[in-house]
Design a protein around this motif. Structure first.
Motif, PDB file in Angstrom:
ATOM      1  N   ARG A  78      36.381  37.802  39.242  1.00  0.00           N
ATOM      2  CA  ARG A  78      37.498  38.686  38.900  1.00  0.00           C
ATOM      3  C   ARG A  78      37.054  40.146  38.847  1.00  0.00           C
ATOM      4  O   ARG A  78      37.710  41.030  39.411  1.00  0.00           O
ATOM      5  CB  ARG A  78      38.101  38.263  37.560  1.00  0.00           C
ATOM      6  CG  ARG A  78      39.282  39.124  37.117  1.00  0.00           C
ATOM      7  CD  ARG A  78      39.733  38.774  35.705  1.00  0.00           C
ATOM      8  NE  ARG A  78      40.839  39.625  35.302  1.00  0.00           N
ATOM      9  CZ  ARG A  78      42.112  39.267  35.355  1.00  0.00           C
ATOM     10  NH1 ARG A  78      42.440  38.059  35.774  1.00  0.00           N
ATOM     11  NH2 ARG A  78      43.058  40.098  34.984  1.00  0.00           N
ATOM     12  N   ASN A  82      38.310  43.180  41.379  1.00  0.00           N
ATOM     13  CA  ASN A  82      39.007  44.359  40.852  1.00  0.00           C
ATOM     14  C   ASN A  82      38.274  45.659  41.150  1.00  0.00           C
ATOM     15  O   ASN A  82      38.889  46.732  41.172  1.00  0.00           O
ATOM     16  CB  ASN A  82      39.214  44.217  39.346  1.00  0.00           C
ATOM     17  CG  ASN A  82      40.426  43.370  39.003  1.00  0.00           C
ATOM     18  OD1 ASN A  82      41.374  43.286  39.781  1.00  0.00           O
ATOM     19  ND2 ASN A  82      40.396  42.732  37.845  1.00  0.00           N
ATOM     20  N   GLY A  88      44.259  44.658  43.329  1.00  0.00           N
ATOM     21  CA  GLY A  88      43.281  43.793  42.679  1.00  0.00           C
ATOM     22  C   GLY A  88      43.855  42.433  42.341  1.00  0.00           C
ATOM     23  O   GLY A  88      44.727  41.919  43.049  1.00  0.00           O
ATOM     24  N   VAL A  89      43.396  41.859  41.242  1.00  0.00           N
ATOM     25  CA  VAL A  89      43.814  40.507  40.863  1.00  0.00           C
ATOM     26  C   VAL A  89      45.284  40.508  40.475  1.00  0.00           C
ATOM     27  O   VAL A  89      45.723  41.286  39.626  1.00  0.00           O
ATOM     28  CB  VAL A  89      42.952  39.973  39.703  1.00  0.00           C
ATOM     29  CG1 VAL A  89      43.511  38.648  39.182  1.00  0.00           C
ATOM     30  CG2 VAL A  89      41.506  39.786  40.163  1.00  0.00           C
ATOM     31  N   ALA A 105      44.559  37.590  44.733  1.00  0.00           N
ATOM     32  CA  ALA A 105      44.397  39.043  44.680  1.00  0.00           C
ATOM     33  C   ALA A 105      44.762  39.668  46.015  1.00  0.00           C
ATOM     34  O   ALA A 105      44.838  38.986  47.048  1.00  0.00           O
ATOM     35  CB  ALA A 105      42.949  39.397  44.320  1.00  0.00           C
TER      36      ALA A 105
END
Length: 222
Positions: A78, A82, A88-89, A105
């Motif tokens: 994660r 990011n 991002g996620v 993502a």
């Protein structure tokens, strides 16, 4: 990803496992019409995971990594995702079994999926979330319901399920006296043999607490 993963040609010592997911997913992507590229085993290190992800994003339209998505001090997927761009996620965790720790993502217009590390979980999530994009380019339902659950079959045994969660049961389909039956192939999500013996997935919807033997279930073929 993972410190415990070793190449398939290496004999694993206690605490180590052979890399199954890379090759299983390579075959699944090829079958779905994609052109897969492998980037090797990456250790549980933020900088190494980030470097490998960055290289994969620069050379591909969609990226998958397996492992490193569970919540834990050594699970860095994660954070690495990011750090590479926006947005991002988008989600981390699904109300499904198997496949709960899945990551979805987007990074600068490219999709990234963090699949679970257990082989059965990784391949089930691939068939649910990634294969539709490779086959059709979207999740919109095709006229023939290709990636939905177009078949119905009678389950051969009772299966329990937690309310509020969708369960996807590996099943072996067979015909008997003109009726289609689904025999559950039970086993932990770390066992690739459950997928070898199965030829489909039966879905237990989130509103049910299980199904009883003889009940009709929806099935998706592998």
């Amino acid at each position: 990803t993972g410190d415990e993963v070793v190449p398939p040609e290496e004999k694993p010592v206690p605490g180590k496992v052979r890399d199954i997911n890379s090759y299983a997913l390579y075959g699944a992507v090829t079958e779905a019409g994609g052109q897969p590229h492998l980037y090797g085993i990456v250790r549980d290190d933020f900088h190494r995971v980030r470097e490998s992800l960055s290289a994969a994003l620069s050379e591909n339209d969609l990226v998958m990594l397996s492992g490193g998505s569970s919540v834990g001090t050594r699970d860095v997927a994660r954070e690495a995702i990011n750090s590479l761009g926006s947005p991002g996620v988008l989600f981390h965790g699904l109300s499904v079994q198997p496949g709960k720790p899945t990551i979805g993502a987007a990074i600068e217009g490219k999709l990234v999926f963090g699949l679970p590390g257990h082989p059965a979980s990784a391949l089930v999530v691939f068939h649910l979330l990634v294969a539709p994009l490779l086959y059709r380019g979207s999740y919109f339902e095709a006229e023939n319901g290709f990636w939905e659950f177009p078949l119905t079959a009678q389950i051969t045994r009772n299966i329990r399920s937690a309310p509020g969660r969708e369960d996807f049961i590996r099943v072996k389909l067979f015909l008997r006296q003109g009726n289609l039956y689904a025999e559950p192939i039970l086993g932990k999500s770390g066992l690739i043999t459950t997928l070898v013996k199965a030829n489909g997935l039966a879905r237990i919807t989130a509103g049910k607490e299980g199904v009883e033997a003889g009940e009709t279930v929806e099935v998706k073929l592998f």
